[in-house]
Scaffold this motif. Structure first.
Motif, PDB file in Angstrom:
ATOM      1  N   ILE A  34       7.680  23.211  45.054  1.00 36.90           N
ATOM      2  CA  ILE A  34       7.748  23.130  43.585  1.00 36.90           C
ATOM      3  C   ILE A  34       8.802  22.117  43.134  1.00 36.90           C
ATOM      4  CG2 ILE A  34       8.131  24.417  41.439  1.00 36.90           C
ATOM      5  CD1 ILE A  34       5.556  25.240  42.999  1.00 36.90           C
ATOM      6  N   ASP A  35      10.049  22.352  43.476  1.00 36.86           N
ATOM      7  CA  ASP A  35      11.145  21.533  42.953  1.00 36.86           C
ATOM      8  C   ASP A  35      11.018  20.053  43.331  1.00 36.86           C
ATOM      9  OD1 ASP A  35      11.979  23.975  42.058  1.00 36.86           O
ATOM     10  OD2 ASP A  35      13.842  24.029  43.198  1.00 36.86           O
ATOM     11  N   LEU A  36      10.583  19.770  44.564  1.00 37.49           N
ATOM     12  CA  LEU A  36      10.491  18.371  45.004  1.00 37.49           C
ATOM     13  C   LEU A  36       9.407  17.585  44.271  1.00 37.49           C
ATOM     14  CD1 LEU A  36      11.218  18.387  48.843  1.00 37.49           C
ATOM     15  CD2 LEU A  36      12.758  18.027  46.915  1.00 37.49           C
ATOM     16  N   GLN A  37       8.531  18.275  43.540  1.00 38.33           N
ATOM     17  CA  GLN A  37       7.530  17.563  42.732  1.00 38.33           C
ATOM     18  C   GLN A  37       8.206  16.707  41.659  1.00 38.33           C
ATOM     19  OE1 GLN A  37       3.849  19.513  41.466  1.00 38.33           O
ATOM     20  NE2 GLN A  37       4.359  21.232  42.822  1.00 38.33           N
ATOM     21  N   ALA A  38       9.429  17.072  41.276  1.00 36.72           N
ATOM     22  CA  ALA A  38      10.171  16.295  40.276  1.00 36.72           C
ATOM     23  C   ALA A  38      10.581  14.920  40.828  1.00 36.72           C
ATOM     24  CB  ALA A  38      11.409  17.068  39.812  1.00 36.72           C
ATOM     25  N   LEU A  39      10.587  14.770  42.153  1.00 45.53           N
ATOM     26  CA  LEU A  39      11.039  13.518  42.782  1.00 45.53           C
ATOM     27  C   LEU A  39       9.919  12.715  43.424  1.00 45.53           C
ATOM     28  CD1 LEU A  39      14.201  14.762  44.740  1.00 45.53           C
ATOM     29  CD2 LEU A  39      14.083  13.852  42.416  1.00 45.53           C
ATOM     30  N   LEU A  40       8.949  13.406  44.013  1.00 44.73           N
ATOM     31  CA  LEU A  40       7.928  12.728  44.807  1.00 44.73           C
ATOM     32  C   LEU A  40       6.814  12.179  43.913  1.00 44.73           C
ATOM     33  CD1 LEU A  40       7.953  15.312  47.709  1.00 44.73           C
ATOM     34  CD2 LEU A  40       8.805  12.974  47.792  1.00 44.73           C
ATOM     35  N   PRO A  41       6.135  11.132  44.382  1.00 46.39           N
ATOM     36  CA  PRO A  41       5.082  10.526  43.558  1.00 46.39           C
ATOM     37  C   PRO A  41       3.928  11.494  43.295  1.00 46.39           C
ATOM     38  CG  PRO A  41       5.166   9.512  45.753  1.00 46.39           C
ATOM     39  CD  PRO A  41       6.319  10.459  45.660  1.00 46.39           C
ATOM     40  N   ALA A  42       3.273  11.309  42.133  1.00 51.84           N
ATOM     41  CA  ALA A  42       2.116  12.139  41.785  1.00 51.84           C
ATOM     42  C   ALA A  42       1.075  12.010  42.893  1.00 51.84           C
ATOM     43  CB  ALA A  42       1.537  11.696  40.451  1.00 51.84           C
ATOM     44  N   GLY A  43       0.443  13.123  43.223  1.00 49.59           N
ATOM     45  CA  GLY A  43      -0.569  13.115  44.270  1.00 49.59           C
ATOM     46  C   GLY A  43      -0.018  13.416  45.647  1.00 49.59           C
ATOM     47  N   PHE A  44       1.310  13.467  45.790  1.00 55.37           N
ATOM     48  CA  PHE A  44       1.911  13.784  47.091  1.00 55.37           C
ATOM     49  C   PHE A  44       1.642  15.244  47.462  1.00 55.37           C
ATOM     50  CE2 PHE A  44       5.242  15.179  49.963  1.00 55.37           C
ATOM     51  CZ  PHE A  44       5.262  14.150  50.892  1.00 55.37           C
ATOM     52  N   HIS A  45       1.817  16.144  46.478  1.00 54.08           N
ATOM     53  CA  HIS A  45       1.565  17.568  46.702  1.00 54.08           C
ATOM     54  C   HIS A  45       0.088  17.874  46.441  1.00 54.08           C
ATOM     55  CE1 HIS A  45       5.978  17.857  46.425  1.00 54.08           C
ATOM     56  NE2 HIS A  45       5.849  19.034  47.006  1.00 54.08           N
ATOM     57  N   PRO A  46      -0.457  18.919  47.063  1.00 58.66           N
ATOM     58  CA  PRO A  46      -1.840  19.315  46.789  1.00 58.66           C
ATOM     59  C   PRO A  46      -2.025  19.652  45.300  1.00 58.66           C
ATOM     60  CG  PRO A  46      -0.968  20.525  48.680  1.00 58.66           C
ATOM     61  CD  PRO A  46       0.174  19.747  48.086  1.00 58.66           C
ATOM     62  N   ALA A  47      -3.233  19.438  44.798  1.00 56.33           N
ATOM     63  CA  ALA A  47      -3.538  19.663  43.379  1.00 56.33           C
ATOM     64  C   ALA A  47      -3.177  21.091  42.939  1.00 56.33           C
ATOM     65  CB  ALA A  47      -5.015  19.378  43.105  1.00 56.33           C
ATOM     66  N   ALA A  48      -3.394  22.061  43.802  1.00 57.66           N
ATOM     67  CA  ALA A  48      -3.108  23.462  43.446  1.00 57.66           C
ATOM     68  C   ALA A  48      -1.618  23.648  43.133  1.00 57.66           C
ATOM     69  CB  ALA A  48      -3.537  24.396  44.571  1.00 57.66           C
ATOM     70  N   LEU A  49      -0.748  22.969  43.881  1.00 58.64           N
ATOM     71  CA  LEU A  49       0.694  23.079  43.631  1.00 58.64           C
ATOM     72  C   LEU A  49       1.086  22.350  42.350  1.00 58.64           C
ATOM     73  CD1 LEU A  49       2.152  22.701  47.233  1.00 58.64           C
ATOM     74  CD2 LEU A  49       2.077  24.770  45.824  1.00 58.64           C
ATOM     75  N   THR A  50       0.439  21.223  42.091  1.00 57.48           N
ATOM     76  CA  THR A  50       0.697  20.487  40.849  1.00 57.48           C
ATOM     77  C   THR A  50       0.279  21.339  39.655  1.00 57.48           C
ATOM     78  OG1 THR A  50       0.288  18.429  42.033  1.00 57.48           O
ATOM     79  CG2 THR A  50       0.251  18.308  39.635  1.00 57.48           C
ATOM     80  N   GLU A  51      -0.864  22.015  39.789  1.00 60.29           N
ATOM     81  CA  GLU A  51      -1.347  22.907  38.715  1.00 60.29           C
ATOM     82  C   GLU A  51      -0.396  24.092  38.527  1.00 60.29           C
ATOM     83  OE1 GLU A  51      -3.655  22.545  36.314  1.00 60.29           O
ATOM     84  OE2 GLU A  51      -3.611  20.526  37.181  1.00 60.29           O
ATOM     85  N   LEU A  52       0.108  24.634  39.644  1.00 60.05           N
ATOM     86  CA  LEU A  52       1.064  25.744  39.568  1.00 60.05           C
ATOM     87  C   LEU A  52       2.306  25.313  38.799  1.00 60.05           C
ATOM     88  CD1 LEU A  52       1.982  28.620  40.359  1.00 60.05           C
ATOM     89  CD2 LEU A  52       2.881  27.633  42.480  1.00 60.05           C
TER      90      LEU A  52
END
Length: 179
Positions: A34-52
Motif C-alpha cells: 500500500i504505502d510504496l504505491q505513493a513512490l512507485l510508478p503507476a502500474g507497478f502494483h497489481p490493479a487490485a492493490l491500486t483499487e484498494l
C-alpha cells in the motif's frame, strides 16, 4: 521470595513484545503493498492493490496517499529504505522475546516514526484540504476518522520507546565488578 519478585520485575514484558511483533509483522505487507504505491510508478502494483488504495483514500478521505506532498513522500522514502528492512528484524526480536540487542535500533525507529507522525497528524488536523485534487477531510469528524487510522503508528512507537527506555529488562545496566 524477594529474589523471585526481583527476577519477575526484570523479565521481558511479554504482552508488549507480542503487540510489537504483531505491529512489525503487519507493517511489512502494509508498507510493501500500500504505502510504496505513493513512490512507485503507476502500474507497478497489481490493479487490485491500486483499487484498494483508491477505495481507502476515498473512504477515509486521505489525499496524501494518492497525491503525496513532497514532505510526505520523504517520509515514505524513509519507510521504504530505513524502516522496511528493520521490520522483519524487529518482528523476529519481539516474537523471540527478551532480545536486549534490539534496544538501540528500536529507540531509533520509534523516535523517528513518532516524529514523522507528529507532522502527519498536524497536517490532518490543520491543513486546508479544500484545494486538494482528491477528497480530503473537511469536517472535524472526517479529520478525527483519518487521524484514528494514523494514530496507532504514533502510539505503538511511543510504547516501544517507553518500554526500551523504562522497562528494567531493556534498561538493565550490567554492574561491573572492580578489580
Amino acid at each position: 521470595g524477594p529474589v523471585g519478585a526481583g527476577a519477575m520485575a526484570a523479565a521481558a514484558p511479554r504482552w508488549r513484545e507480542r503487540l510489537f511483533a504483531l505491529y512489525f509483522l503487519s507493517h511489512i505487507p502494509v508498507t510493501a503493498l500500500i504505502d510504496l504505491q505513493a513512490l512507485l510508478p503507476a502500474g507497478f502494483h497489481p490493479a487490485a492493490l491500486t483499487e484498494l488504495l483508491r477505495w481507502y483514500a476515498a473512504t477515509f478521505k486521505d489525499p496524501m496517499m494518492l497525491q503525496p506532498p513532497a514532505w510526505f513522500r520523504a517520509f515514505v522514502y524513509c519507510e521504504a529504505f530505513l524502516q522496511l528492512p528493520f521490520f522483519p528484524v524487529a518482528a523476529y526480536a519481539f516474537v523471540k522475546g527478551g532480545c536486549r540487542w534490539i534496544r538501540t535500533s528500536a529507540i531509533i525507529y520509534s523516535t523517528h516514526t513518532a516524529t514523522t507522525l507528529v507532522a502527519i497528524l498536524a497536517h490532518i488536523l490543520f491543513h486546508d484540504f479544500s484545494k486538494s485534487e482528491h477528497a480530503g477531510p473537511q469536517t472535524q469528524h472526517e479529520r478525527l476518522v483519518l487521524l484514528s487510522i494514523y494514530l496507532p503508528y504514533l502510539l505503538i512507537p511511543l510504547l516501544i520507546l517507553y518500554t526500551m527506555l523504562c522497562h528494567p529488562h531493556y534498561n538493565h545496566v550490567e554492574k561491573r565488578k572492580r578489580k
